[in-house]
Design a protein around this motif. Sequence first.
Motif, PDB file in Angstrom:
ATOM      1  N   ALA A 312       1.076  -1.303  -0.258  1.00  0.00           N
ATOM      2  CA  ALA A 312       0.258  -0.134   0.138  1.00  0.00           C
ATOM      3  C   ALA A 312       0.947   1.353   0.078  1.00  0.00           C
ATOM      4  O   ALA A 312       0.783   2.484   0.603  1.00  0.00           O
ATOM      5  N   GLY A 313       2.222   1.019  -0.659  1.00  0.00           N
ATOM      6  CA  GLY A 313       2.656   1.915  -0.669  1.00  0.00           C
ATOM      7  C   GLY A 313       3.793   2.915   0.582  1.00  0.00           C
ATOM      8  O   GLY A 313       5.169   3.430  -0.051  1.00  0.00           O
ATOM      9  N   SER A 314       3.636   2.123   1.251  1.00  0.00           N
ATOM     10  CA  SER A 314       4.895   2.506   2.368  1.00  0.00           C
ATOM     11  C   SER A 314       5.945   0.923   2.175  1.00  0.00           C
ATOM     12  O   SER A 314       5.582  -0.579   1.969  1.00  0.00           O
ATOM     13  N   LEU A 315       6.662   1.182   2.622  1.00  0.00           N
ATOM     14  CA  LEU A 315       8.580  -0.116   2.414  1.00  0.00           C
ATOM     15  C   LEU A 315       8.069  -0.840   3.060  1.00  0.00           C
ATOM     16  O   LEU A 315       7.815  -0.987   4.282  1.00  0.00           O
ATOM     17  N   CYS A 316       8.638  -2.375   3.433  1.00  0.00           N
ATOM     18  CA  CYS A 316       8.409  -2.795   4.295  1.00  0.00           C
ATOM     19  C   CYS A 316       9.480  -4.182   4.353  1.00  0.00           C
ATOM     20  O   CYS A 316      10.345  -4.126   3.068  1.00  0.00           O
ATOM     21  N   PRO A 317       9.652  -5.202   5.397  1.00  0.00           N
ATOM     22  CA  PRO A 317      10.851  -5.612   5.511  1.00  0.00           C
ATOM     23  C   PRO A 317      11.108  -6.585   3.882  1.00  0.00           C
ATOM     24  O   PRO A 317      10.004  -7.217   3.619  1.00  0.00           O
ATOM     25  N   LEU A 318      12.319  -7.173   3.238  1.00  0.00           N
ATOM     26  CA  LEU A 318      12.239  -7.969   2.796  1.00  0.00           C
ATOM     27  C   LEU A 318      12.514  -9.815   3.757  1.00  0.00           C
ATOM     28  O   LEU A 318      12.720  -9.546   4.992  1.00  0.00           O
ATOM     29  N   PRO A 319      11.727 -11.246   3.033  1.00  0.00           N
ATOM     30  CA  PRO A 319      11.381 -11.729   3.638  1.00  0.00           C
ATOM     31  C   PRO A 319      12.894 -13.062   4.499  1.00  0.00           C
ATOM     32  O   PRO A 319      13.697 -12.243   3.710  1.00  0.00           O
ATOM     33  N   GLN A 320      13.103 -13.329   5.381  1.00  0.00           N
ATOM     34  CA  GLN A 320      14.237 -14.212   5.623  1.00  0.00           C
ATOM     35  C   GLN A 320      15.401 -14.517   4.329  1.00  0.00           C
ATOM     36  O   GLN A 320      16.462 -14.621   5.101  1.00  0.00           O
ATOM     37  N   HIS A 321      14.516 -15.816   3.881  1.00  0.00           N
ATOM     38  CA  HIS A 321      15.155 -16.426   3.237  1.00  0.00           C
ATOM     39  C   HIS A 321      14.406 -15.906   1.053  1.00  0.00           C
ATOM     40  O   HIS A 321      12.980 -16.041   1.920  1.00  0.00           O
ATOM     41  N   LYS A 322      15.073 -16.248   0.269  1.00  0.00           N
ATOM     42  CA  LYS A 322      14.354 -16.154  -0.595  1.00  0.00           C
ATOM     43  C   LYS A 322      13.878 -17.270  -1.872  1.00  0.00           C
ATOM     44  O   LYS A 322      12.928 -17.282  -2.401  1.00  0.00           O
ATOM     45  N   GLY A 323      14.118 -18.076  -1.320  1.00  0.00           N
ATOM     46  CA  GLY A 323      13.630 -19.617  -2.264  1.00  0.00           C
ATOM     47  C   GLY A 323      14.373 -20.864  -1.926  1.00  0.00           C
ATOM     48  O   GLY A 323      15.870 -20.549  -0.615  1.00  0.00           O
ATOM     49  N   TYR A 324      14.169 -21.776  -2.559  1.00  0.00           N
ATOM     50  CA  TYR A 324      15.369 -22.962  -2.781  1.00  0.00           C
ATOM     51  C   TYR A 324      16.307 -23.233  -2.670  1.00  0.00           C
ATOM     52  O   TYR A 324      16.471 -22.309  -4.119  1.00  0.00           O
ATOM     53  N   LYS A 325      17.833 -23.369  -2.148  1.00  0.00           N
ATOM     54  CA  LYS A 325      18.731 -23.754  -2.686  1.00  0.00           C
ATOM     55  C   LYS A 325      19.622 -24.843  -2.379  1.00  0.00           C
ATOM     56  O   LYS A 325      19.304 -25.557  -1.164  1.00  0.00           O
ATOM     57  N   HIS A 326      20.168 -25.818  -3.411  1.00  0.00           N
ATOM     58  CA  HIS A 326      20.155 -27.093  -2.772  1.00  0.00           C
ATOM     59  C   HIS A 326      22.369 -26.628  -2.135  1.00  0.00           C
ATOM     60  O   HIS A 326      22.652 -25.824  -3.212  1.00  0.00           O
ATOM     61  N   PHE A 327      22.278 -27.401  -1.748  1.00  0.00           N
ATOM     62  CA  PHE A 327      23.609 -27.830  -1.166  1.00  0.00           C
ATOM     63  C   PHE A 327      23.455 -26.770   0.094  1.00  0.00           C
ATOM     64  O   PHE A 327      24.441 -26.473   0.888  1.00  0.00           O
ATOM     65  N   SER A 328      21.840 -26.004   0.540  1.00  0.00           N
ATOM     66  CA  SER A 328      21.942 -25.223   1.741  1.00  0.00           C
ATOM     67  C   SER A 328      21.361 -26.362   3.171  1.00  0.00           C
ATOM     68  O   SER A 328      21.294 -26.959   2.678  1.00  0.00           O
ATOM     69  N   ALA A 329      22.224 -25.251   3.940  1.00  0.00           N
ATOM     70  CA  ALA A 329      21.419 -26.532   5.377  1.00  0.00           C
ATOM     71  C   ALA A 329      20.646 -26.153   5.153  1.00  0.00           C
ATOM     72  O   ALA A 329      19.604 -25.877   4.976  1.00  0.00           O
ATOM     73  N   GLY A 330      19.366 -27.652   5.388  1.00  0.00           N
ATOM     74  CA  GLY A 330      18.264 -27.797   5.196  1.00  0.00           C
ATOM     75  C   GLY A 330      17.665 -28.635   4.197  1.00  0.00           C
ATOM     76  O   GLY A 330      16.027 -28.640   4.134  1.00  0.00           O
ATOM     77  N   ALA A 331      18.415 -28.099   3.134  1.00  0.00           N
ATOM     78  CA  ALA A 331      18.037 -28.400   1.886  1.00  0.00           C
ATOM     79  C   ALA A 331      18.194 -30.863   1.561  1.00  0.00           C
ATOM     80  O   ALA A 331      18.917 -30.876   1.950  1.00  0.00           O
TER      81      ALA A 331
END
Length: 331
Positions: A312-331
């Motif tokens: 609604a026109g106001s800045l808001c924070p980015l989510p903590q993670h962007k998406g799925y990544k192979h070889f990252s922890a938890g993948a």
Amino acid sequence: MNRLGQGEFEIIEQLKARCESSPVVRLGIGDDCAILQLPPGELLLTTTDMLIESIHFRRDWTDFLSLGRKSAAVNLSDLAAMGALPRALFLAVAIPADLTAADLDLFFTGFLEVCHASKAVLAGGDTCSSKGGVSICVTALGTAPETAVVRRTGAHPGDGIYVTGTLGDSALALQWLMTGRTPPPELLKRHLEPTARVEVGRRLGTAGVPTAMIDISDGLLADLGHILTASRVGACIEIDRLPLSPALRAVGDDDHLLYDRALTGGEDYELLFTAPPEAQGEIDRIATDVDLPITRVGTISETCGEVTLTHAGSLCPLPQHKGYKHFSAGA
Ligand code: ADP
Ligand code: MG
């Protein structure tokens, strides 16, 4: 014990009998190589994707008809993302001893159905046994005139950012499966049998509309990031414009969670593209013709790699993670 009851060559013979002919494929299954003849003046676009049991799918969550459809669709999606017309697919499968002939048949049925729908043909592959799970590797070939090919590199400051269809459906289904819940059928279908946006991708490319395009497999923010890096630009996303399906809204999660999933949830297989403001009329026409919503969700900005989100026109924070990544922890 092997439950297939048939050998490699019988499987290939049966598959060959089910393959369609095509003006581009001069010789399909049966020799050491397939022979293809490109339409005069067109370029060949090629892509490969693997689907590995326990990494990309689980046999207790998917049936083999859906898995066959998805194996073809995720590859066709990459062709769609560059504006190509699908022509031929190559299918390599590693089959464990506990797979039944009925399941293998269902898998091929689903795969060939999706090929047929996009007018591409199965032209070859490889078949072997597996001592682990099911492994599927598909290569898809498409053609396009040079003027219709869309890369990730052409986004300009001031271009609108657009997505086809709706976002977050597949991610919700996966999340529910992972937590032992049964997802709503419409959302589960979007996860198990995504649709490649072949027609809209080709129409956009042919019309010369997108300055850059990608398919959303790892999440909107992650895949937008690839366009931003390749085009050396930034982006502002208006999250209240993100297209959410009625089925996703009906789940009743709060807006924050819905938008987060639309931004970072993977496997939407929708197209994300950028286009200058004067293309809006053509985009609306194509959306009507193919009967698929195309929504403007933001604008390309100048600062390389910078992403801002507004609500609604106001800045808001980015989510903590962007998406799925192979070889990252938890993948
Ligand atoms: P080669 O040993 O010479 O590679 P194969 O016995 O592996 O030959 O394959 C014979 C033919 O069957 C080839 O044309 C190959 O492309 C095709 N083929 C094998 N497996 C598949 C499959 N899973 N899907 C489609 N075509 C296949
Ligand atoms: Mg071989």
